[in-house]
Design a protein around this motif. Structure first.
Motif, short mmCIF file in Angstrom:
data_model
loop_
_atom_site.label_atom_id
_atom_site.label_comp_id
_atom_site.label_asym_id
_atom_site.label_seq_id
_atom_site.Cartn_x
_atom_site.Cartn_y
_atom_site.Cartn_z
N SER A 319 0.80 -1.22 0.00
CA SER A 319 0.00 0.00 0.00
C SER A 319 0.83 1.27 0.00
CB SER A 319 -0.92 0.00 1.22
OG SER A 319 -0.15 -0.08 2.41
N VAL A 351 6.45 1.68 -12.63
CA VAL A 351 7.50 2.01 -13.60
C VAL A 351 8.24 3.20 -13.04
CG1 VAL A 351 8.03 2.72 -15.96
CG2 VAL A 351 6.11 1.16 -15.53
N GLN A 388 -1.46 5.93 -14.60
CA GLN A 388 -1.42 7.23 -13.95
C GLN A 388 0.01 7.70 -13.73
OE1 GLN A 388 -1.96 7.47 -9.65
NE2 GLN A 388 -3.69 8.85 -9.95
N THR B 20 8.19 11.64 -11.30
CA THR B 20 7.09 10.83 -10.78
C THR B 20 7.04 9.50 -11.51
OG1 THR B 20 5.80 12.80 -10.28
CG2 THR B 20 4.60 10.74 -10.45
N PRO B 21 6.89 8.41 -10.79
CA PRO B 21 6.77 7.12 -11.47
C PRO B 21 5.45 7.01 -12.23
CG PRO B 21 6.38 6.86 -9.12
CD PRO B 21 6.84 8.28 -9.33
N ALA B 26 -3.10 0.77 -10.30
CA ALA B 26 -3.38 1.54 -9.09
C ALA B 26 -2.62 2.85 -9.18
CB ALA B 26 -2.96 0.78 -7.83
N GLY B 27 -2.95 3.78 -8.32
CA GLY B 27 -2.29 5.07 -8.38
C GLY B 27 -1.67 5.45 -7.06
N ILE B 28 -0.80 6.42 -7.14
CA ILE B 28 -0.19 6.95 -5.93
C ILE B 28 -0.97 8.18 -5.51
CG2 ILE B 28 1.88 7.96 -4.92
CD1 ILE B 28 3.53 6.36 -6.92
N ALA B 29 -1.48 8.15 -4.30
CA ALA B 29 -2.14 9.33 -3.73
C ALA B 29 -1.25 9.82 -2.59
CB ALA B 29 -3.53 8.98 -3.21
N VAL B 30 -0.62 10.95 -2.77
CA VAL B 30 0.44 11.44 -1.90
C VAL B 30 1.54 10.38 -1.88
CG1 VAL B 30 1.02 12.52 0.29
CG2 VAL B 30 -1.32 12.70 -0.59
N GLU B 31 1.63 9.59 -0.85
CA GLU B 31 2.64 8.53 -0.84
C GLU B 31 2.02 7.15 -0.84
OE1 GLU B 31 5.82 8.82 -1.25
OE2 GLU B 31 5.74 11.00 -1.29
N ASP B 32 0.72 7.10 -0.68
CA ASP B 32 0.06 5.80 -0.58
C ASP B 32 -0.35 5.29 -1.96
OD1 ASP B 32 0.30 5.90 2.14
OD2 ASP B 32 -1.70 6.79 2.44
N ILE B 33 -0.40 3.99 -2.02
CA ILE B 33 -0.92 3.33 -3.22
C ILE B 33 -2.40 3.07 -3.00
CG2 ILE B 33 -0.82 1.24 -4.63
CD1 ILE B 33 1.54 3.10 -5.01
N ASP B 34 -3.16 3.47 -3.94
CA ASP B 34 -4.60 3.36 -3.73
C ASP B 34 -5.30 3.31 -5.08
OD1 ASP B 34 -6.97 3.18 -2.42
OD2 ASP B 34 -6.75 5.05 -1.28
#
Lengths: 439, 63
Positions: A319, A351, A388, B20-21, B26-34
């Motif tokens: 997470s 990536v 994204q 930014t990667p 899934a996406g990164i929201a601030v530092e979390d993966i969500d």
């Protein structure tokens, strides 16, 4: 009397100079000096230059005559004996001249000019004054006006009271050959631009018809968008009539898209030939493609980027952005080859940042496409991400493509676009977004 | 979607690009993966150009 120029019908035409009521003309002296001494007593002779020519004979004081004439004994000469009009376009007109000269010492009359068979496309204009004074020349112009393609040939016989002389006439018409393109169409179908070699198709340009000795003129090509020509033996070439040919190898120019266009070959002489081309092209051999993840590995945690940038991804489970590699990614049959299953809990593909992907999003053009097959919409969050780039430390997206409560959604920065119809479940769906970089 | 344009609107917020990667699934929201999707993902392509509708349709029609 003055003999005016005439353009006369060529059909079995006989132009009688003087002593004839078939041509009523105003005859006046027409130059030249009439000697007071006429040593040859009005005899005529002929001299035949050209292909039917020869020597000897001729009419000299009544000693000989005939179309193959020869040396002139002081009577008449007709030159040349062979007239080649060359290539004359249908409907146009061209003239050539020959000269009749009275080399004798007495006025020459009558003279008769008579076309032979198949002379319908010929006519003549003469400037001769009859009787033709001793030692005087006159010019006769013969016109060729082709009415149909092909070779045209006939004779024009110049006759006096005691001799005749044959002028052979030759010409051709019809213009240059036309060009044909074969086949007249080709459908390339689906073309994978990532394939080792792109499919190609050979077209043949052939010269057809035309007048002997003619060429098409230099060929040039117009190639429709989405295609290019590989091996090309046509451009700049001038094909000979009756089967001259060249070839073109046509293939994709490497840009993805749906293309329908016309391959056009034109010749410097005005010919044109067309062929219709169609193609559905996709893949990575395109300027602007900076990543292509095919998900065909089928095992392990690496998702290779087959583009030149080689921004390989890794399957992660966790997470946080620093989550560890996925211990057991699930690979299944994909839209093409294999695909990766995302469980909706903690699976994702990372990536790493690289220079090659830095200039995508917000201030730059960007496009993404992907195939997905959803089990369900993930209700944990309104948004579900397919692909994204997020601005670290913020909630701003460089770009986003995914879903919003089941509907297709795209985003740049804080701005989102959301579709009306939900993305279907349990079937392969193609998603794509594109952004022009202009805010 | 499936070769059909479903939305087109002006966007804004001029912000410079950053390091930014790129994430998929899934996406990164601030530092979390969500914001995970649920299902299969395949054939992801990324371009730094604007594709035309015809080019996108070409991707859709590709084998």
């Amino acid at each position: 009397m003055k003999f005016r120029s005439l353009l006369v019908s060529p059909v079995l035409f006989a132009l009688l100079f003087a002593c004839s009521d078939r041509v009523a003309l105003d005859l006046q002296p027409n130059g030249g000096t009439v000697p007071t001494d006429f040593p040859n007593g009005g005899d005529i002779g002929v001299m035949v230059p050209g292909p039917t020519g020869g020597t000897g004979g001729g009419v000299v004081g009544g000693t000989g005559s005939g179309p193959t004439g020869g040396t002139n004994g002081g009577g008449i000469t007709v030159e040349p004996g062979f007239i080649d009009f060359g290539l004359v376009a249908v409907g146009s007109q061209i003239s050539r001249s020959f000269t009749i000269r009275n080399t004798g010492s007495t006025p020459l009359a009558p003279l008769e000019l008579l076309f032979g068979a198949n002379a319908t496309q010929f006519s003549l204009t003469d400037n001769c004054v009859i009787p033709l004074a001793p030692y005087v020349s006159c010019v006769v112009s013969v016109w060729l006006t082709p009415t149909a393609p092909g070779v045209v040939t006939t004779t024009l016989t110049v006759s006096s009271a005691t001799a005749s002389f044959v002028v052979k006439l030759f010409g051709s018409s019809g213009g240059p050959p036309s060009i044909a393109l074969s086949p007249s169409s080709h459908a390339f179908g689906n073309v994978d631009l990532n394939a080792t070699s792109l499919p190609s198709w050979q077209f043949t340009v052939t010269a057809t018809g035309g007048t002997p000795g003619t060429y098409t003129g230099a060929l040039s090509l117009t190639i429709p968008t989405g295609f290019k020509v590989g091996k090309d033996t046509c451009t700049g070439q001038s094909l000979s009539r009756n089967g001259g040919s060249c070839t073109l190898l046509v293939l994709s120019d490497g840009r993805p898209g749906v293309y329908n266009g016309t391959l056009r070959v034109t010749s410097a002489m005005g010919g044109e030939a067309l062929a219709t081309l169609t193609m559905f092209a996709s893949g990575g051999m395109v300027t602007g493609m900076i990543g292509h993840w095919q998900f065909d590995e089928g095992f392990g945690t690496v998702v290779k980027d087959s583009s030149v940038n080689a921004n390989h991804g890794t399957v992660r489970q966790g997470s946080t952005s620093s989550a560890a590699l996925h211990p057991a990614p699930v690979w299944e049959s994909g839209k093409k080859g294999r695909a990766l299953r995302i469980d909706g809990l903690d699976d994702w593909v990372n990536v790493p940042d690289s220079d090659s992907i830095d200039n995508t999003g917000i201030n730059n053009q960007v496009s993404i496409s992907a195939w997905i097959k959803l089990d369900r919409y993930n209700s944990r969050r309104p948004y579900n991400v397919v692909a994204q780039r997020h601005m670290v430390g913020t909630r701003v997206e460089q770009f986003f493509m995914g879903l919003n409560n089941g509907a297709p959604a795209v985003g740049i920065s804080f701005f989102y676009g959301i579709g009306i119809t939900n993305v279907p479940l349990n079937e392969w769906v193609h998603m794509a977004m594109t952004y022009d970089g202009i805010q | 979607m499936n070769g059909v344009v479903f939305v087109c609107q002006d966007v804004g917020w001029p912000t410079a690009t950053d390091k930014t990667p790129f994430t998929m699934g899934a996406g990164i929201a601030v530092e979390d993966i969500d914001e995970h999707m649920v299902g299969l993902i395949d054939e992801v392509r990324l371009y730094d150009i604007q594709l035309s509708p015809a080019q996108i349709a070409g991707l859709y029609n590709a084998p």
